[in-house]
Design an enzyme around this catalytic site. Structure first.
Site, PDB file in Angstrom:
ATOM      1  N   SER A  47       0.845  -1.197   0.000  1.00  0.00           N
ATOM      2  CA  SER A  47       0.000   0.000   0.000  1.00  0.00           C
ATOM      3  C   SER A  47       0.876   1.242   0.000  1.00  0.00           C
ATOM      4  O   SER A  47       2.102   1.129   0.044  1.00  0.00           O
ATOM      5  CB  SER A  47      -0.998  -0.001   1.157  1.00  0.00           C
ATOM      6  OG  SER A  47      -0.371   0.447   2.316  1.00  0.00           O
ATOM      7  N   ASP A  54       4.250   3.674  -3.901  1.00  0.00           N
ATOM      8  CA  ASP A  54       3.229   4.355  -4.693  1.00  0.00           C
ATOM      9  C   ASP A  54       3.173   3.635  -6.032  1.00  0.00           C
ATOM     10  O   ASP A  54       4.146   3.681  -6.803  1.00  0.00           O
ATOM     11  CB  ASP A  54       3.644   5.833  -4.873  1.00  0.00           C
ATOM     12  CG  ASP A  54       2.655   6.595  -5.736  1.00  0.00           C
ATOM     13  OD1 ASP A  54       1.705   5.978  -6.273  1.00  0.00           O
ATOM     14  OD2 ASP A  54       2.837   7.822  -5.874  1.00  0.00           O
ATOM     15  N   VAL A  55       2.055   2.961  -6.323  1.00  0.00           N
ATOM     16  CA  VAL A  55       1.995   2.161  -7.557  1.00  0.00           C
ATOM     17  C   VAL A  55       2.095   3.017  -8.822  1.00  0.00           C
ATOM     18  O   VAL A  55       2.383   2.502  -9.901  1.00  0.00           O
ATOM     19  CB  VAL A  55       0.718   1.276  -7.633  1.00  0.00           C
ATOM     20  CG1 VAL A  55       0.714   0.206  -6.565  1.00  0.00           C
ATOM     21  CG2 VAL A  55      -0.551   2.108  -7.619  1.00  0.00           C
ATOM     22  N   TYR A  88     -12.589   8.577 -12.713  1.00  0.00           N
ATOM     23  CA  TYR A  88     -12.643   7.208 -12.171  1.00  0.00           C
ATOM     24  C   TYR A  88     -13.220   6.233 -13.207  1.00  0.00           C
ATOM     25  O   TYR A  88     -12.695   5.143 -13.416  1.00  0.00           O
ATOM     26  CB  TYR A  88     -13.500   7.239 -10.899  1.00  0.00           C
ATOM     27  CG  TYR A  88     -13.548   5.953 -10.116  1.00  0.00           C
ATOM     28  CD1 TYR A  88     -12.476   5.556  -9.312  1.00  0.00           C
ATOM     29  CD2 TYR A  88     -14.676   5.133 -10.148  1.00  0.00           C
ATOM     30  CE1 TYR A  88     -12.537   4.377  -8.572  1.00  0.00           C
ATOM     31  CE2 TYR A  88     -14.742   3.964  -9.405  1.00  0.00           C
ATOM     32  CZ  TYR A  88     -13.677   3.588  -8.620  1.00  0.00           C
ATOM     33  OH  TYR A  88     -13.737   2.421  -7.881  1.00  0.00           O
ATOM     34  N   LYS A 128     -11.257   3.010 -14.826  1.00  0.00           N
ATOM     35  CA  LYS A 128     -11.706   1.627 -14.667  1.00  0.00           C
ATOM     36  C   LYS A 128     -12.088   0.998 -16.010  1.00  0.00           C
ATOM     37  O   LYS A 128     -11.880  -0.196 -16.223  1.00  0.00           O
ATOM     38  CB  LYS A 128     -12.880   1.563 -13.675  1.00  0.00           C
ATOM     39  CG  LYS A 128     -12.493   1.976 -12.251  1.00  0.00           C
ATOM     40  CD  LYS A 128     -11.427   1.078 -11.650  1.00  0.00           C
ATOM     41  CE  LYS A 128     -11.202   1.366 -10.166  1.00  0.00           C
ATOM     42  NZ  LYS A 128     -10.232   0.448  -9.550  1.00  0.00           N
ATOM     43  N   ILE A 164     -19.449  -1.382  -2.313  1.00  0.00           N
ATOM     44  CA  ILE A 164     -18.964  -2.247  -1.236  1.00  0.00           C
ATOM     45  C   ILE A 164     -18.650  -1.368  -0.023  1.00  0.00           C
ATOM     46  O   ILE A 164     -18.080  -0.283  -0.182  1.00  0.00           O
ATOM     47  CB  ILE A 164     -17.662  -2.975  -1.687  1.00  0.00           C
ATOM     48  CG1 ILE A 164     -17.855  -3.706  -3.018  1.00  0.00           C
ATOM     49  CG2 ILE A 164     -17.142  -3.916  -0.604  1.00  0.00           C
ATOM     50  CD1 ILE A 164     -18.902  -4.799  -3.031  1.00  0.00           C
TER      51      ILE A 164
HETATM   52  P1  NDP Z   1      -9.846   1.997   0.182  1.00  0.00           P
HETATM   53  O1  NDP Z   1      -9.849   3.456  -0.071  1.00  0.00           O
HETATM   54  O2  NDP Z   1     -10.502   1.449   1.399  1.00  0.00           O
HETATM   55  O3  NDP Z   1      -8.335   1.444   0.139  1.00  0.00           O
HETATM   56  C1  NDP Z   1      -7.511   1.735  -0.957  1.00  0.00           C
HETATM   57  C2  NDP Z   1      -6.168   1.057  -0.806  1.00  0.00           C
HETATM   58  O4  NDP Z   1      -5.384   1.423  -1.960  1.00  0.00           O
HETATM   59  C3  NDP Z   1      -5.398   1.546   0.416  1.00  0.00           C
HETATM   60  O5  NDP Z   1      -4.692   0.468   1.003  1.00  0.00           O
HETATM   61  C4  NDP Z   1      -4.401   2.552  -0.171  1.00  0.00           C
HETATM   62  O6  NDP Z   1      -3.169   2.668   0.518  1.00  0.00           O
HETATM   63  C5  NDP Z   1      -4.134   1.930  -1.531  1.00  0.00           C
HETATM   64  N1  NDP Z   1      -3.628   2.924  -2.465  1.00  0.00           N
HETATM   65  C6  NDP Z   1      -4.246   4.045  -2.905  1.00  0.00           C
HETATM   66  N2  NDP Z   1      -3.438   4.723  -3.733  1.00  0.00           N
HETATM   67  C7  NDP Z   1      -2.274   4.017  -3.809  1.00  0.00           C
HETATM   68  C8  NDP Z   1      -1.052   4.212  -4.483  1.00  0.00           C
HETATM   69  N3  NDP Z   1      -0.844   5.268  -5.273  1.00  0.00           N
HETATM   70  N4  NDP Z   1      -0.072   3.284  -4.316  1.00  0.00           N
HETATM   71  C9  NDP Z   1      -0.263   2.214  -3.526  1.00  0.00           C
HETATM   72  N5  NDP Z   1      -1.407   1.972  -2.863  1.00  0.00           N
HETATM   73  C10 NDP Z   1      -2.392   2.863  -3.005  1.00  0.00           C
HETATM   74  O7  NDP Z   1     -10.472   1.354  -1.157  1.00  0.00           O
HETATM   75  P2  NDP Z   1     -11.464   0.116  -1.359  1.00  0.00           P
HETATM   76  O8  NDP Z   1     -11.015  -1.037  -0.571  1.00  0.00           O
HETATM   77  O9  NDP Z   1     -12.844   0.600  -1.233  1.00  0.00           O
HETATM   78  O10 NDP Z   1     -11.239  -0.166  -2.917  1.00  0.00           O
HETATM   79  C11 NDP Z   1     -10.264  -1.072  -3.400  1.00  0.00           C
HETATM   80  C12 NDP Z   1     -10.379  -1.159  -4.914  1.00  0.00           C
HETATM   81  O11 NDP Z   1     -11.698  -1.558  -5.269  1.00  0.00           O
HETATM   82  C13 NDP Z   1     -10.116   0.164  -5.629  1.00  0.00           C
HETATM   83  O12 NDP Z   1      -9.443  -0.068  -6.824  1.00  0.00           O
HETATM   84  C14 NDP Z   1     -11.523   0.678  -5.906  1.00  0.00           C
HETATM   85  O13 NDP Z   1     -11.542   1.527  -7.011  1.00  0.00           O
HETATM   86  C15 NDP Z   1     -12.247  -0.625  -6.178  1.00  0.00           C
HETATM   87  N6  NDP Z   1     -13.693  -0.519  -5.986  1.00  0.00           N
HETATM   88  C16 NDP Z   1     -14.212  -0.231  -4.752  1.00  0.00           C
HETATM   89  C17 NDP Z   1     -15.583  -0.140  -4.593  1.00  0.00           C
HETATM   90  C18 NDP Z   1     -16.223   0.151  -3.281  1.00  0.00           C
HETATM   91  O14 NDP Z   1     -17.461   0.251  -3.276  1.00  0.00           O
HETATM   92  N7  NDP Z   1     -15.504   0.281  -2.189  1.00  0.00           N
HETATM   93  C19 NDP Z   1     -16.473  -0.333  -5.740  1.00  0.00           C
HETATM   94  C20 NDP Z   1     -15.823  -0.628  -6.975  1.00  0.00           C
HETATM   95  C21 NDP Z   1     -14.475  -0.727  -7.076  1.00  0.00           C
HETATM   96  P3  NDP Z   1      -3.096   3.348   2.008  1.00  0.00           P
HETATM   97  O15 NDP Z   1      -3.874   2.412   2.890  1.00  0.00           O
HETATM   98  O16 NDP Z   1      -1.651   3.353   2.301  1.00  0.00           O
HETATM   99  O17 NDP Z   1      -3.722   4.686   1.866  1.00  0.00           O
END
Ligand code: NDP
Length: 248
Positions: free
Chosen positions: A37, A64-65, A156, A160, A189
């Protein structure tokens, strides 16, 4: 029987929410998991929690990805420390919502760089290793918003939808090496990402979900585990919507 014994998995965005649940589910089936992360504290805490349940299964890596060179370095480190990677889950994602009329260039770039270029970076970085691995899988976490669009989420939606196109092209490129590449498209979710939504928006969304509620992180993790498992060996280039029927 543990389906991922002797397998190494990488889960980006594994620090919280959906990614942490995916990492936990893969660890539960015997995988060694790199929990990636952005912040050290987030992936560190997630890996610690997973290790309480499945000792020694999770290792934290902060990166940072969107940073191409840093991801390449990370791939070298993970391969050295955990062994060749069989399963890559591109889950890291962000939102910067706003109507197009008001959207800043930076809001566009941050979302595209993380959600789309991030997947390009990781697939490029792990590609050589994955092509040689047994039962290799790439699973990209897209979104129903990449399928149907959403007002206020042009950045977004584009990221996607782009990720879905990327998934299909990678699936075609790597099919000859028996590597599958699929996408999971979650609906709404319950996580930090959707907790930000006002209750009125949540209610409006729920009224459009045939199964009548938001999903939970386990719903997505189960789909990922299936696609990563030997049972899904003949499935590639597909988008599996896990959305309570929202986009049927
Ligand atoms: P969260 O915001 O809860 O968590 C996101 C995670 O991604 C965190 O661990 C964060 O790191 C990490 N992250 C963000 N930017 C970067 C970066 N630049 N480099 C490395 N890590 C990064 O998201 P969700 O769990 O809700 O979502 C996960 C995935 O599912 C995403 O791709 C989202 O678009 C997708 N999604 C989610 C939905 C939902 O309803 N929740 C619906 C549809 C798709 P850190 O913890 O260090 O900040």
């Amino acid at each position: 029987m543990q389906r991922f014994a002797n397998k190494t998995a990488v889960v980006t965005g594994g620090g919280r929410g959906i990614g942490q649940e995916i990492a936990r589910a893969l660890a539960a089936e015997g995988a060694k998991v790199a929990v990636v992360s952005r912040s050290e504290s987030s992936c560190g805490k997630a890996a610690e929690e997973i290790n309480v349940q499945y000792p020694g299964s999770a290792t934290a890596y902060a990166v940072d990805v969107a940073d191409h060179a840093a991801v390449q370095e990370l791939a070298n480190r993970i391969t050295t420390e955990l062994g060749p990677v069989n399963i890559l889950v591109n889950n890291a994602g962000v939102t910067r919502d706003g109507l197009l009329m008001r959207m800043k260039e930076d809001d566009w770039d941050t979302v595209l760089d993380t959600n789309l270029k991030g997947a390009f970076n990781t697939v490029k970085a792990f590609m050589r290793v994955i092509m040689k691995a047994e039962d290799a899988r790439i699973i990209n976490i897209a979104s129903v918003i990449g399928l149907i669009g959403n007002a206020g989420q042009t950045n977004y939606s584009a990221s996607k939808a782009g990720l879905i196109g990327f998934t299909k092209a990678v699936a075609r490129e790597l099919a000859g090496r028996a590597v599958t590449c699929n996408a999971v498209a979650p609906g709404f979710i319950t996580t930090d990402m959707t907790d930000e939504l006002p209750q009125s928006v949540k209610d409006a969304v729920i009224s459009k979900i045939p199964l009548g509620s938001f999903g939970n992180t386990k719903d997505i993790a189960e789909a990922v585990v299936f696609l990563a498992s030997p049972a899904a060996r003949y499935i590639t280039g597909q988008v599996l919507a896990v959305d309570g029927g929202m986009t049927m």
